[in-house]
Write a protein that holds these residues in place. Structure first.
Motif: not given
Lengths: 350, 314
Positions: A129-131, A136, A140-141, A143-144, A148, A240, A242-245, B76, B78, B93, B104
């Motif tokens: 629904y939201v990702v 993505p 890219g994921l 990399g975030i 961090m 979870s 929901s990786f933002g949590t 990140s 792209i 991203w 988030s």
């Protein structure tokens, strides 16, 4: 609990692209032959078969059903499948052996990542629904997550490059590796970013491949293998989706799985870490200290999707089989950003 | 040996999903240029809202309005966006913690270049003009410490449609390849299993009985026997022939596995198991690497095959 051990392991070479079909038959036939032949078994000696693969990766429906051709499933066999890395198929087979229904099981996984665009296919495992509608990509994921950890001082681009260099050096002793050879972290750090802060060496390669592990219980294991790798702990946990949590610089599920499986005191660990920083994160989460990690080169040296985790367990078990270690750990991950983690601890008994 | 035949396959499907009360509220509010979170069991405000608490699994119901402005918690870069991503020029991203939220949201930031974005940067939503109640109603985020846009009126949504398009290159197996090349010349090439000697048409990568690759090529004639059949009476999308017509399993002479094809030239009520048939080929200039080179099968006029001759192939 029944005593159950890994008694056999075989894998294909890890390569960028094979000529075969996405249902894996051409990759599986030779490794079934190798693993069964090595144990002096035929298909009729196997009590239960279980596989891991993905139809999204294969680009066809029920690819795992076509894959059963590689077994030669007549007369009918007892068989199952997980749409996950085959390490979870190994868990299902282990449970089956614990139930006492069968004494042997053959587990296999396969993936032909080269058929599609892996970075996009991996978006199909995200929240629909939201990702996923944002498409993505897996780099890219990751990399975030890498940034961090860098900004929290947990690791650095230099430490990540050292993981890559160590992986490729270790893979020089692995004839089936896709990437191997001496490289210096300095040279790697001169390369451009593919998803800043990730460079190409930080990301596992795109790989076609398959692997298989044979389990046996009790006396059957002792008959088949001089030094079985007895499974003393086998646990999987999940965080979870929901990786933002989540705190992405930690892995509570890996910590919990490692503790429950009894990771303390292992001498060798094979970690399923598709990105350099994830190897550093997992080593910390599993409390591995200075032990040997990924002597095969790990998935940075070859990452056959949906069986790379199973291969880690097989690689770890081999160190028990050949007598070079007495307590080893194989790890597998699934889902985005180390969401799910599985730990299999194995021991040799002299 | 030349590489096996391969061809692209584009797979596409519009997934339609009901939203339920929690995501329905979130997506409906996006249409109104509003962002809504939900309070978790520990008091944290989750954006996007979760239906159940990620720690206690308790059902969550307390919606909380949050801002459409926030701060970058991780990112990140792209340099070469992929198909379907929010922007077609280089972008970041980012995990973005909206003001009033404790978790988030993943989205794209249109930052222009990587040296303009940093963790801690302030961002705000750039709303799409034609909003439908989807996460893509947020076109992207932009670097800004200004306020968010004012909400507008819009109806609730209860369904969300997500188009998925994936691209593959499929390769024929080493045994399928000569079969497909043979078809281009009007030849029917089967493979024999070296262990059980069964003849497979079409060939398979491995014999499903013995698990070994088939090795011996066998050329078959285009005559065979109907092992079983069905009369199609139901119309469906893409149907080539008006019903009723007959789909039949044809066992080519010398083969051990029948395949499904079309049977014409006989009234459905006259079709029988054991009926002898022959291929009717399309004009040679239309042939390709496909079984569609055979337009259909028709009765050959030979006497019916005895049941024993195909009873092991049903």
């Amino acid at each position: 609990m029944r005593d159950v051990a890994v008694v056999g392991f075989a894998q294909t070479p890890c390569v960028r692209e094979t000529d075969g079909t996405t249902n894996g038959v051409e990759m599986l036939v030779p490794i079934f032959h190798e693993v069964l032949g090595g144990l002096g078994l035929t298909k009729s000696d196997i009590g239960f078969w279980c596989s891991g693969s993905s139809d999204y990766l294969a680009g066809r429906a029920f690819s795992f059903v076509s894959a059963v051709d590689a077994i030669g499933a007549f007369p009918p066999i007892m068989e199952s499948h997980v749409e996950m890395d085959a390490a979870w198929a190994l868990y299902e087979a282990w449970v089956k052996l614990q139930c006492g229904e069968v004494d042997t099981a053959l587990v296999y996984g396969f993936g032909k990542s080269s058929a599609g665009q892996l970075r996009r296919v991996m978006a199909m495992q995200l929240d629909p629904y939201v990702v996923t509608p944002l498409w993505p990509d897996s780099l890219g994921l990751a990399g975030i997550q890498a940034r961090m950890g860098i900004e929290d001082g947990l690791w650095s681009e230099r430490a990540m490059a050292e993981v890559a260099a160590r992986s490729r050096a270790a893979a020089m002793s692995n004839p089936l590796a896709q990437l191997s050879g001496p490289v210096s972290p300095e040279d790697l750090l001169d390369e451009p970013y593919v998803a800043d802060p990730l460079r190409r060496h930080d990301c596992a390669p795109i790989t076609d491949g398959a692997s298989t592990v044979v389990l046996a219980a009790g006396d059957r294991a002792r008959e088949l293998c001089e030094r079985p790798a007895w499974i003393t702990g086998f646990e999987h946990r999940v965080d979870s989706p929901s990786f933002g949590t989540r705190d992405l610089t930690a892995s509570p599920s890996a910590v919990a799985a490692g503790k429950a499986a009894g990771a303390d005191g292992v001498e060798v660990a094979e970690l399923h870490a598709p990105f350099t920083h994830q190897e550093l994160l997992l080593s910390q989460a599993l409390g591995l200290g200075d032990i040997t990690v990924n002597p095969s080169g790990g998935v940075l040296a070859g990452n056959p999707m949906f069986t790379a985790g199973l291969s880690r367990i097989g690689e770890a078990a081999r160190r028990v089989h050949d007598g070079t270690a007495s307590k080893v750990l194989g790890h597998a991950t699934s889902g985005p950003l180390l969401q799910q983690n599985l730990v299999c601890v194995m021991e040799g008994r002299d | 040996m030349p590489r096996p035949l391969s061809a692209p396959l584009d797979v596409g499907f519009d997934y339609t999903r009901s939203t339920g009360p929690t995501l329905g509220r979130f997506l409906s509010d996006l249409r109104r240029r509003k962002v809504t979170g939900i309070r978790g069991a520990d008091g944290r405000v989750h954006v996007p809202p979760l239906e159940y608490d990620p720690v206690t699994a308790q059902r969550l119901t307390e919606f909380v309005d949050v801002a459409s402005t926030g701060v970058v918690r991780g990112w990140s870069w792209i340099p070469e966006p992929l198909e379907g991503q929010p922007l077609d020029r280089p972008f970041a991203w980012a995990l973005i913690q909206l003001d009033g939220a404790d978790t988030s949201l993943l989205h794209a930031v249109d930052a222009g270049s990587p040296d303009r974005i940093s963790t801690g940067a302030r961002v705000r939503v750039r709303w799409r003009g034609d909003r439908v109640g989807a996460i893509t109603d947020i076109e992207c985020f932009e670097l800004s410490d200004g306020p968010g846009d004012e909400p507008v009126e819009a109806d609730d949504v209860t369904m969300v449609t997500t188009p998925v398009h994936l691209h593959y290159t499929h390769t024929a197996s080493p045994t399928e390849d000569p079969f497909l090349r043979g078809l281009m010349e009007g030849r029917l090439l089967a493979q024999r299993c070296p262990a059980c000697e069964k003849v497979y048409f079409p060939p398979r990568p491995a014999c499903p009985t013995d698990g070994v690759p088939t090795t011996d090529a066998v050329e078959l004639s285009d005559r065979g026997t109907i092992t079983t059949f069905c009369v199609v009476n139901v119309p469906f999308l893409g149907q080539r022939i008006p019903p009723p017509y007959v789909s039949a399993y044809v066992l080519l002479d010398g083969a051990d596995i029948p395949f499904l094809h079309l049977l014409l030239g006989v009234a459905p009520e006259d079709v029988r198991m054991g009926m002898r048939v022959e291929a009717v080929w399309k004009p040679r200039e239309e042939w390709g690497p496909t079984m569609q080179n055979i337009d259909h099968f028709k009765p050959s006029g030979e006497p019916d095959a005895p049941f024993d001759s195909y009873s092991q192939h049903l």
